[in-house]
Design an enzyme around this catalytic site. Structure first.
Site, short mmCIF file in Angstrom:
data_model
loop_
_atom_site.label_atom_id
_atom_site.label_comp_id
_atom_site.label_asym_id
_atom_site.label_seq_id
_atom_site.Cartn_x
_atom_site.Cartn_y
_atom_site.Cartn_z
N PRO A 2 0.82 -1.21 0.00
CA PRO A 2 0.00 0.00 0.00
C PRO A 2 0.86 1.27 0.00
O PRO A 2 1.60 1.52 0.94
CB PRO A 2 -0.83 -0.11 1.29
CG PRO A 2 -0.50 -1.42 1.89
CD PRO A 2 0.69 -1.97 1.22
N ARG A 259 16.44 -2.03 -2.76
CA ARG A 259 15.10 -2.12 -3.34
C ARG A 259 15.16 -2.47 -4.82
O ARG A 259 16.03 -1.98 -5.54
CB ARG A 259 14.35 -0.77 -3.18
CG ARG A 259 14.10 -0.37 -1.73
CD ARG A 259 13.24 -1.39 -1.02
NE ARG A 259 13.04 -1.09 0.39
CZ ARG A 259 13.47 -1.84 1.38
NH1 ARG A 259 14.18 -2.92 1.16
NH2 ARG A 259 13.19 -1.53 2.62
#
Length: 269
Positions: A2, A259
């Site tokens: 989210p 990431r």
DNA sequence: TGATATGTTATCTT
DNA sequence: CAAGATAACATATC
């Protein structure tokens, strides 16, 4: 996970669904994920549901608020009518007269906090501007980027600089703006800064329009358990090995500060 | 089996 | 001291 568009989608659903309803019970199944006294919340009416960065804020009739962060795998699922059985990952159950709201979170990183006005202001004070509001300007972005030579993607993910962008949208925004994620922030030209600001707003709005993204490894669901569909429109995220829509060059994947980072090496300079 | 993915924060390094 | 980099957290999945 989210990010701003997903949290905004949840916010919109819950604001129209729970506003005006009274909380009649709170069941905490995972103690470390709930902070503050549930006592202060029971019997109180929810006035509104708001969003700041990736946080949801339930404003209550007694001046207190519930601050919710879903982190990576949190879900808020609205259970209509009859009592539903919690799942293996249900961590908190908020009960209303005729409904329940499940806070499910497989990875247990998310949390709910009961805060008074001052505590809430303090908790939200560190966030940078909301990218979809007027105070997020070319001027602000330019000034912010000038201050550092860290990679531009790292800055997009920095919640104190811009609120609400996570890994998926950072990748998508840079693809739209045609900027290499590794480019030092202070090397962006005026023209690129404008293009980046436009891409931030366009991509986040696209995400909201399609109710967020429920990609392959994602647990994001809307409160009615339906999925978002923005994953259908991804330009680069998790598309390494596939061809860029624009130029047919193979999309590359690298690791930037731990990431997953996806980009077209030809289009993004 | 162990590496991987993720958002945020704590902690280590430069 | 500050900026930047990395580890830690939890857990299903590959």
């Amino acid at each position: 996970m989210p990010e701003l568009p997903e949290v905004e989608t949840i916010k919109k659903y819950l604001d129209k669904t729970v506003s005006g309803k009274k909380i009649i019970g709170i069941k905490i199944l995972s103690k470390k994920q709930f902070a503050g006294q549930s006592k202060k919340v029971i019997g109180k009416k929810i006035l509104s549901v708001e969003r700041r960065a990736k946080n949801l804020i339930f404003k209550l009739s007694n001046g207190q608020a519930l601050l919710v962060h879903l982190k990576m795998s949190g879900q808020l699922l609205w259970q209509p009518g009859i009592l539903k059985t919690p799942t293996k990952s249900t961590r908190v159950i908020i009960s209303f007269v005729k409904n329940q709201l499940f806070f499910n979170d497989m990875r247990k990183f998310g949390w709910i906090k009961v805060l008074n006005k001052d505590q809430l202001d303090l908790a939200l004070a560190r966030f940078g501007p909301e990218p979809l509001t007027k105070n997020f300007s070319d001027n602000y972005l330019g000034k912010t980027l000038k201050q550092t030579r860290r990679a531009i993607k790292i800055i997009l993910l920095d919640q104190t600089k811009i609120a609400g962008i996570g890994n998926i949208y950072a990748n998508e925004i840079l693809a739209k703006a045609q900027i290499n994620p590794q480019k030092p922030a202070n090397q962006l030209k005026t023209q690129e800064i404008k293009k980046l600001r436009e891409a931030i707003q366009l991509v986040l709005k696209e995400g909201i329009k399609y109710n967020g993204s429920s990609a392959a490894d994602q647990l994001y669901l809307r409160p009615d358990s339906s999925s978002g569909s923005y994953q259908q429109y991804f330009r680069v995220y998790q598309k390494d090995g596939q061809k860029c829509q624009k130029c047919k060059t193979v999309i590359k994947r690298i690791n930037l500060s731990g990431r997953g980072t996806f980009f077209c090496p030809k289009c993004q300079k």
